[in-house]
Design a protein around this motif. Structure first.
Motif, PDB file in Angstrom:
ATOM      1  N   SER A  14      -1.059 -12.452  -3.504  1.00  0.00           N
ATOM      2  CA  SER A  14       0.361 -12.145  -3.748  1.00  0.00           C
ATOM      3  C   SER A  14       0.517 -10.775  -4.381  1.00  0.00           C
ATOM      4  N   LEU A  15      -0.407 -10.444  -5.274  1.00  0.00           N
ATOM      5  CA  LEU A  15      -0.326  -9.144  -5.941  1.00  0.00           C
ATOM      6  C   LEU A  15      -0.473  -8.010  -4.941  1.00  0.00           C
ATOM      7  N   THR A  40       4.214  -4.208  -0.056  1.00  0.00           N
ATOM      8  CA  THR A  40       5.657  -4.142   0.234  1.00  0.00           C
ATOM      9  C   THR A  40       6.250  -2.867  -0.329  1.00  0.00           C
ATOM     10  N   ALA A  41       5.839  -2.523  -1.546  1.00  0.00           N
ATOM     11  CA  ALA A  41       6.317  -1.274  -2.153  1.00  0.00           C
ATOM     12  C   ALA A  41       5.805  -0.061  -1.398  1.00  0.00           C
ATOM     13  N   GLU A  42       4.526  -0.132  -1.017  1.00  0.00           N
ATOM     14  CA  GLU A  42       3.934   0.984  -0.281  1.00  0.00           C
ATOM     15  C   GLU A  42       4.626   1.181   1.080  1.00  0.00           C
ATOM     16  N   LEU A  96      -1.087   2.210   6.085  1.00  0.00           N
ATOM     17  CA  LEU A  96      -0.939   0.992   5.299  1.00  0.00           C
ATOM     18  C   LEU A  96      -2.141   0.066   5.465  1.00  0.00           C
ATOM     19  N   ALA A  97      -2.697   0.031   6.682  1.00  0.00           N
ATOM     20  CA  ALA A  97      -3.889  -0.796   6.898  1.00  0.00           C
ATOM     21  C   ALA A  97      -5.043  -0.295   6.036  1.00  0.00           C
ATOM     22  N   ALA A  98      -5.182   1.036   5.949  1.00  0.00           N
ATOM     23  CA  ALA A  98      -6.246   1.615   5.119  1.00  0.00           C
ATOM     24  C   ALA A  98      -5.991   1.314   3.641  1.00  0.00           C
ATOM     25  N   ARG A  99      -4.709   1.374   3.256  1.00  0.00           N
ATOM     26  CA  ARG A  99      -4.366   1.109   1.860  1.00  0.00           C
ATOM     27  C   ARG A  99      -4.654  -0.342   1.492  1.00  0.00           C
TER      28      ARG A  99
END
Length: 472
Positions: A20-21, A27-29, A430-433
């Protein structure tokens, strides 16, 4: 849940809900990408609306182009006192009546050979099967069958693209010896006197030499129907009586703009009437007005501002896809001006086309028909000028290459393509993040596990150390 080296990320050691974290962090990213997606959706909605408007204006332009013809209101209806003749009238017709007598209708020649078992030899005595068809103008067409059988003759005639005749094999019983007999029925492929023909057994040279056998004049043969033109008489029984012929049953431009089609001969006089089609002409003008109002209604609907409330009860004001769009507003204004501005000092309202306060048009059918009856040329001229202006405005707006709306749609679509590329790049980023965050939290769990292990070892070691006696 994603994992590193097969180990789950969720806090087995820390007790943290790392899934969840991480999702919250992602979501923010992803907020910039989410905004891009929203913008793509909104822009695509606008594009769809603009395409619909562009299509509707293009249809209006096509209609206006037809309506601007100098003969768009020159429509006529016809009547006939007998079903033996019907008429149609074009734009160059003149209202009036005339009487006609149908003397005869056009027909194709139909002939049938004598009964035979095989195709007869030519008069020259040749045993090679040959067929020659001689047309009404003297033209000779040679047909070469594969044999002298009836089937071969019929097949060869029907295969000829220049003979102008079709053949049919018809049973005719048997002869005295019991041999099957057949007739060949022959029919010209067109009607009229020029469709007449003769058919010979022999070559064209045999025909010229007079040695070929004429199949349709042989004993037992017959002409069932002669080739003939249709014929009508105008002014029958008077000094001005005039007979007119046609190779078909339709007489083109019997009178200027009037075609007459006959289907049965009769000695009775038939009265044909030609009258102006007021209803048809009215439909041309009202159809143009309706198409314009359809465009205006679409623009108005999709430009409307809607007041509503959100889930929290707050007032929300939202516009349509055309709200504030200067190109759409300009298109609307151009079409309104084209349909309502004066023409050579005269208002379109003189022929029943007027503008309302809300920018839509009104069509007064009675006023239009009155204007058409009193001044057909002037009414036509005014409608043609109005339709021409609408067609020009519509072309500038919706032309598939240079139209104003077309340009906006192309630009908007290019913007969507660019944003979709950016969204795809964000997917990679985003996938990398996410992978990095999962690795980071997984490593944290490993480090906490190691610390816990060290803590347990220290605790165990300390527990085994003997207590120091200090004396009492």
């Amino acid at each position: 849940m994603a994992s590193v080296s097969g180990l789950g990320v969720d806090g087995l050691v820390s007790g943290l809900d790392t899934t969840s974290l991480i999702n919250s962090l992602m979501t923010a990213e992803a907020e910039p990408q989410t905004q891009l997606k929203t913008q793509v959706t909104n822009t695509q909605t606008t594009i769809t609306a603009l395409q619909g408007l562009n299509t509707q204006i293009a249809s209006l332009t096509t209609l206006a182009t037809t309506s601007k013809s100098s003969t768009s209101l020159s429509l006529f209806t016809t009547t006939s006192s007998s079903a033996n003749a019907t008429a149609t009238a074009g734009t160059n017709a003149t209202a009036g009546t005339f009487d006609v007598v149908v003397n005869q209708v056009a027909q194709a020649k139909v002939g049938v050979s004598a009964a035979m078992s095989t195709w007869p030899a030519s008069g020259s005595g040749s045993t090679t099967p040959a067929v020659t068809i001689v047309k009404a103008d003297g033209t000779k067409v040679d047909v070469t069958p594969s044999s002298n059988s009836i089937d071969a003759i019929v097949t060869a005639i029907n295969a000829s693209s220049t003979a102008g005749v079709k053949a049919l094999k018809v049973a005719a019983g048997t002869d005295s010896s019991g041999t099957a007999q057949y007739r060949i029925q022959l029919q010209s492929t067109t009607t009229g006197a020029q469709s007449d023909f003769q058919i010979y057994s022999g070559t064209s040279s045999d025909v010229d030499a007079g040695t070929a056998t004429n199949i349709l004049t042989a004993t037992g043969a017959a002409v069932i129907k002669p080739a003939q033109d249709a014929q009508v008489t105008l002014y029958a029984g008077t000094a001005a009586e005039q007979k007119i012929s046609s190779s078909t049953n339709t007489f083109s431009d019997l009178l200027p703009g009037v075609n007459l089609t006959v289907n049965k001969a009769s000695t009775d006089s038939i009265t044909v009437g030609v009258a102006q089609d007021t209803a048809g002409a009215t439909a041309v003008a009202s159809g143009l007005v309706s198409a314009l109002n359809g465009v205006f209604a679409l623009i108005s609907t999709k430009s409307a501002v809607v007041n509503s409330t959100d889930s929290s009860g707050n007032k929300v004001v939202s516009g349509g896809p055309f709200t504030g769009d200067s190109t759409v507003r300009g298109a609307n204004d151009a079409l309104v001006s084209a349909a309502s501005m004066p023409i050579n000092g005269h208002s379109p309202s003189e022929i029943g086309i007027s503008i309302n306060k809300d920018g839509t048009l009104d069509f007064d059918q009675d006023k239009f028909q009155t204007a058409l009856a009193s001044d057909p040329a002037g009414t036509q001229s005014m409608l043609s000028a109005l339709a021409s202006r609408v067609a020009d405005a519509g072309t500038q707006i919706s032309d598939k290459y240079s139209g104003q709306l077309t340009g906006v749609i192309t630009g908007q679509q290019s913007m969507v393509d660019t944003m979709n590329d950016q969204i795809s790049q964000w997917d990679i980023r985003l996938a990398a993040r996410r992978t990095a965050l999962e690795a980071q939290y997984s490593n944290l769990e490993v480090q906490l596990s190691q610390l816990n292990s060290q803590s347990s070892s220290l605790t165990s070691g300390l527990a085994s150390v003997p207590a120091v006696y200090t004396g009492a």
